[in-house]
Design an enzyme around this catalytic site. Sequence first.
Site, short mmCIF file in Angstrom:
data_model
loop_
_atom_site.label_atom_id
_atom_site.label_comp_id
_atom_site.label_asym_id
_atom_site.label_seq_id
_atom_site.Cartn_x
_atom_site.Cartn_y
_atom_site.Cartn_z
N LYS B 93 41.26 51.39 46.04
CA LYS B 93 42.53 51.89 45.53
C LYS B 93 43.47 52.30 46.67
CE LYS B 93 41.26 51.60 41.20
NZ LYS B 93 41.93 50.79 40.21
N GLU B 115 49.36 56.73 36.88
CA GLU B 115 48.36 56.93 35.83
C GLU B 115 47.00 56.93 36.52
OE1 GLU B 115 49.33 54.08 36.81
OE2 GLU B 115 47.47 52.90 36.94
N SER B 382 33.46 47.88 45.60
CA SER B 382 34.85 48.37 45.56
C SER B 382 34.95 49.88 45.78
CB SER B 382 35.50 47.98 44.24
OG SER B 382 34.76 48.49 43.15
C1 LIG Z 1 35.60 51.81 42.61
C2 LIG Z 1 36.41 51.14 41.56
N1 LIG Z 1 36.24 49.83 41.36
C3 LIG Z 1 36.93 49.17 40.41
C4 LIG Z 1 37.82 49.82 39.60
C5 LIG Z 1 38.51 49.02 38.54
O1 LIG Z 1 39.83 48.69 38.80
P1 LIG Z 1 40.27 47.24 39.22
O2 LIG Z 1 39.71 46.30 38.20
O3 LIG Z 1 41.75 47.29 39.19
O4 LIG Z 1 39.75 46.96 40.55
C6 LIG Z 1 38.05 51.20 39.77
C7 LIG Z 1 39.04 51.92 38.95
O5 LIG Z 1 39.17 53.09 38.95
C8 LIG Z 1 37.31 51.86 40.79
O6 LIG Z 1 37.49 53.17 41.00
#
Ligand SMILES: Cc1ncc(COP(=O)(O)O)c(C=O)c1O
Lengths: 260, 417
Positions: B93, B115, B382
Amino acid sequence: MSGKLTEYLRNRLKEKKILLMTHTVVGYPSLEDNWRMLQEMQLANVDMVELQMPFSEPIADGPLFVKANQEALKNGIDWNAYFEFMGRAHEKFDFPLLLIGYYNSAFAMGHHSFCSRLAEHGASGYLLPDLPLEEMGDLQDLSREHQLNPIMLCTPTHKDTRLESICTNGSGFLYCVARKGVTGAVTKIDPIIFEFLKRCRKYSDLPLALGFGLSTGEDLKQLQGHADIAVIGTALLKIWEEKGYEAYRSLLQELAVATA
Amino acid sequence: MWSDIFQTEKPGYYGQFGGMFIPEILRATFEELIAAFESAKTDPSFWMEYVQTMQSYSCRPTPITYLPNLSKKNGGAQIYCKREDLNQTGAHKANNVMGQGLLVKRMGKSRVIAETGAGQHGVATATMAARFGLECKIYMGALDVERQRPNVFWMEQLGAEVVAVTEGSSTLKDAINAAMRDWSASMDDTHYALGTVCGPHPFPTMVSYFQSLIGQESREQILELTGKLPDRIYACVGGGSNASGLFLPFLEDKGVELVGVEAGGHGIESGAHAVRFSSGHIGVAQGYKTYFLQNPEGQMMHTHSIAAGLDYVGVGPILSHLHDEGKVRFSSATDQEVIDAVRLLIRTEGLIPALESTHGLAGLLRESREMDEEDIVLFNLSGRGDKDIFNIAEALDDPKWREFIHQKSNEYRRSSN
Ligand SMILES: Cc1ncc(COP(=O)(O)O)c(C=O)c1O
């Protein structure tokens, strides 16, 4: 497009200094309450009524209408219930009816079905605040076919070129949004609003409605000579909720007096 | 060039998906944002400033880590992961918010709103606001405020105001609606830093553009590490930002299969999930057209996931387009598969993954054991999980943690009496 609504509004404007358009969310507080509201509107000689079709993501609405949308859905209001109500209202009352809602309803229904169901149940037009002009596609033609007026929204943040293209594509009347923000918060009537209305007038001779945050007879008096139609939404639902039926009736009467 | 995907015929449209379904009051604001983004994109110093900011503030480039123990235990392909968990605030993020923050500075605005679902994007936005000296307000579903107190705590410490949104299902989609409403009144001095590749144009394009740093780095790194491109790449898909960021730079690599993993919740049959691609329908809400989990009349449905960040009704329009074109394959992982995969990754490699990211891993583990030992698979880690200790401890149902919370709560109760 369908000139009937415009003609009707122009005729009414011969008798009143400003017209009154009111609003209710179909299914909130209940269909019975909606019906009593419409009866009161008829008694107050209201000129036009918006029937809101509830949606789960009402991004252009303020807290009171957001809650109303949500509760109406909880009360089980679906397309059939909505159109059944609209059809009954069309038979019983004199004022023209408009659908107000969000585009996903029209999209899920299909543009054809959306227009034919509206026409079948006596609507004069519709307002979809999240559907911009360039996304309307065949809705323009279909509306014309069904003699429906897609009502366009003008806002004070519009640049002249966009305002012009919205105004020239307008149908029935133009809905001028008095200020930034969503429905609900109070709007102060001031010269800035009059200037904005003048800008809209420059590009169109359709009747101009002003809405968002109007609440009193005094507001209507001040708008006379500037706008053709005043829209009252949240203020009516608020008084219904806070003070009940009698107060709702007196506010409508106060507004009616102020249109003369 | 992979980035040609952004050169769409109709601005903001990817096939039939995307668009700008916004109230007219916001039109001029979106036009201003589009112009600012376009001008930044064509200014080479902007991307350089972005990359340098991410280097000095957020540990970029994040490495790719080979996972030999996990590969051996699971069998089949060799597993690698991209370490987005090492970013500032512990998730990808940060890439998006710092990029948008630099844009806010270019536009000269003084306030940001956002948000947040899990609180991840809220915390990231609040750090950006603190760093850049911006006023900050975060909209968060009331249910999420309850579930994610640690993130709320950090946002408030960082100087942000957190608003609990009680309407609708009191989750992420409702927080997006609330932020849109704020913006429609406050746009003169305020930027809405949307947290994923959803919403009206230009957000899907802009957020993908910033997040594509993940895939750009990964492509170079994996080539350097292994001498070839991976056979498959996996990422979890909430709104779709970490997946888009990883996938897009590999779009033109024919031998690389891209796999998005959605939140299977209690299983698709249960109805409690967030699987948009096999159970959703095309619709228009929250300002854009995509696959939504909605009923036949277009009303949005409730979603469920063990990972708050995947618990969302819509999905990025670029991914919807790539899905329809057959360029990205989608699968899902259930809550239980995710819990098992968290345990496994922690024990075998000493990495503590976020529950969101673990969906990508769980999807991978199911498939990679059928692959050859020479094959290479990469997933996007992520986010890290240690920041989500309350959620993960609960998901793993750890009795000692429960005991600790009881004890703490008793201490607080005694001291407040
Ligand atoms: C660590 C992590 N991965 C994935 C996501 C999912 O979001 P996105 O599909 O936009 O990557 C989030 C959302 O809060 C997250 O905190």
